[in-house]
Enzyme design. Sequence first.
Site, PDB file in Angstrom:
ATOM      1  CD  GLU A 202      40.862  49.051  33.359  1.00  0.00           C
ATOM      2  OE1 GLU A 202      40.019  48.488  34.008  1.00  0.00           O
ATOM      3  OE2 GLU A 202      41.529  47.788  32.317  1.00  0.00           O
TER       4      GLU A 202
ATOM      5  CD  GLU B 156      45.616  45.345  34.673  1.00  0.00           C
ATOM      6  OE1 GLU B 156      44.311  44.720  34.230  1.00  0.00           O
ATOM      7  OE2 GLU B 156      45.044  46.274  35.368  1.00  0.00           O
TER       8      GLU B 156
HETATM    9  C1  BGP Z   1      41.559  45.782  34.742  1.00  0.00           C
HETATM   10  C2  BGP Z   1      41.956  45.752  36.311  1.00  0.00           C
HETATM   11  C3  BGP Z   1      42.446  44.649  37.170  1.00  0.00           C
HETATM   12  C4  BGP Z   1      42.294  43.472  36.553  1.00  0.00           C
HETATM   13  C5  BGP Z   1      41.264  42.845  36.012  1.00  0.00           C
HETATM   14  C6  BGP Z   1      40.493  41.751  35.719  1.00  0.00           C
HETATM   15  O1  BGP Z   1      40.532  45.993  34.678  1.00  0.00           O
HETATM   16  O2  BGP Z   1      42.834  47.427  35.981  1.00  0.00           O
HETATM   17  O3  BGP Z   1      42.639  45.227  38.572  1.00  0.00           O
HETATM   18  O4  BGP Z   1      41.055  42.860  37.803  1.00  0.00           O
HETATM   19  O5  BGP Z   1      41.503  43.920  35.113  1.00  0.00           O
HETATM   20  O6  BGP Z   1      39.904  41.869  35.966  1.00  0.00           O
HETATM   21  P1  BGP Z   1      38.580  40.640  37.245  1.00  0.00           P
HETATM   22  O7  BGP Z   1      39.836  40.962  38.433  1.00  0.00           O
HETATM   23  O8  BGP Z   1      37.631  41.906  37.093  1.00  0.00           O
HETATM   24  O9  BGP Z   1      39.183  39.638  36.156  1.00  0.00           O
END
Ligand code: BGP
Length: 479
Positions: free
Chosen positions: A177, A378
């Site tokens: 990201e 993701e």
């Molecule tokens: C993205 C990240 C992840 C993951 C995901 C979900 O931004 O790359 O590492 O955590 O989001 O977010 P959260 O963990 O805040 O629910």
Amino acid sequence: MKKTFKPNFLWGGAIAANQCEGAWNVDGRGASVADAMTAGTKDIPRRITLELDPDAYYPNHEAIDFYHRYKEDIALFAEMGFKSLRLSISWSRIYPNGDELVPNEKGLQFYEDLFKELRKYNIEPIVTLWHNETPLALAKNYKGWASREVVNFFESYSRTVFERYKGLVKYWITFNEINSLIRPLGNWNHGAIIHEGTEYFIDQVDEPNMRYQALHNQLVASAKAVKIAHEVSKDYKVGCMICYITTYPATCNPKDILLAQKEDKIRNLFCSDVQVFGEYPYYIKNYFEENNISFEIFDGDEQILKEGTVDYYTFSYYMSVCIGTDNSREKVDGNIMGGLKNPYLAASEWDWQIDPEGLRWTLINVYDRYHIPILISENGLGAFDKVEKDGSIHDNYRIDYIAKHIKEMKNAVAEGVDLFGYTPWGCIDLVSVSTGEMDKRYGFIYVDKDNDGNGTLERSRKDSFYWYKKVIETNGEEL
Ligand code: BGP
């Protein structure tokens, strides 16, 4: 002929070292910026503490102890039929302070064993070099990514791992990201930058010029890494990774349309334009001018960006937002950035708007622009799970979310998008980035651990585990 997923489609899941490994100070590992974040919840913000607060709980320190349990976890991924696993290397396991000349052998050995374990089951590792965890010492001693020296340290680190894992890894991703630094929220966990007065992760003191310097340095570091990877092995494929939060115009008012188009470029497309096309796009130069943003571009940087373009594109996709000129409209929060509420969409318990069709739109939008292979690195639903008395977990909401997204992936593929893999986020429950909770669960595999760190760490299969196994078995035909 009905078009569907390729026969060798990389079905799998995604995790990140700092959110699952734990063992934060074991076998020579140094602390990373993720280790300096306290636990929080949706309503209690995470704090950033440069020195450990003895009264606070730091959820990443133990996480789900994947460091010691990876064999058991990989066996479960294999049982689901995973063809791939996206995971990251913790930089501070390899170079504990980031600036050493010699790597930590125990850290290198850990990932070698891990990759071999994956290979045993024919699971293709997709390895992120950097997933939100710069060594803490680089934040303390060098101003994090705002400092140019960090680019050199990252170069040594990437060279070390590219050389060491030749033959074990084929797919790499440089920065997770990378567009997060376009928002002040990115300062800490993306930029390793902290200013006096910052206490909370969601409300950080910001110096935009420094933040954009850090982003520029990461774009250069990413391009350098791509170049090194290609030098080290002709089999290496290197991708970028963007947090794509799809931006719809809030209304058909042309003003909204124009604003949404602009926001889509700044938020979602700018960084990958650099990484795919090899140069800063025209519109970002105007944006920098309009916002008085300036930073240093060093001699040779432009050349490096040109030479280090990526082989494939990846993105995270959780949600979409609306963008419009009417500020009185209801707002919604989001992953790294929010927008206006979309009346046609429902939202998760953490207010992330659920939009499977937006995934199709995004796949088509990105493929139209770049014409390179795409992987969804993701996607998923963070939700509370209830464990029944008999130990079962009926997470039909998660099945519903993922099934609808896969259906739209299929529609995009039918239109001709070259999609080669899908690695839903947090395929095993792990620590949330935004809130530091365990209870915001994404997994097909449940981990017995709560927000305060209590639990046996025992793993169990949710209903979605059996469902996803079927999806993989049928190459996405049975949803
Ligand atoms: C993205 C990240 C992840 C993951 C995901 C979900 O931004 O790359 O590492 O955590 O989001 O977010 P959260 O963990 O805040 O629910």
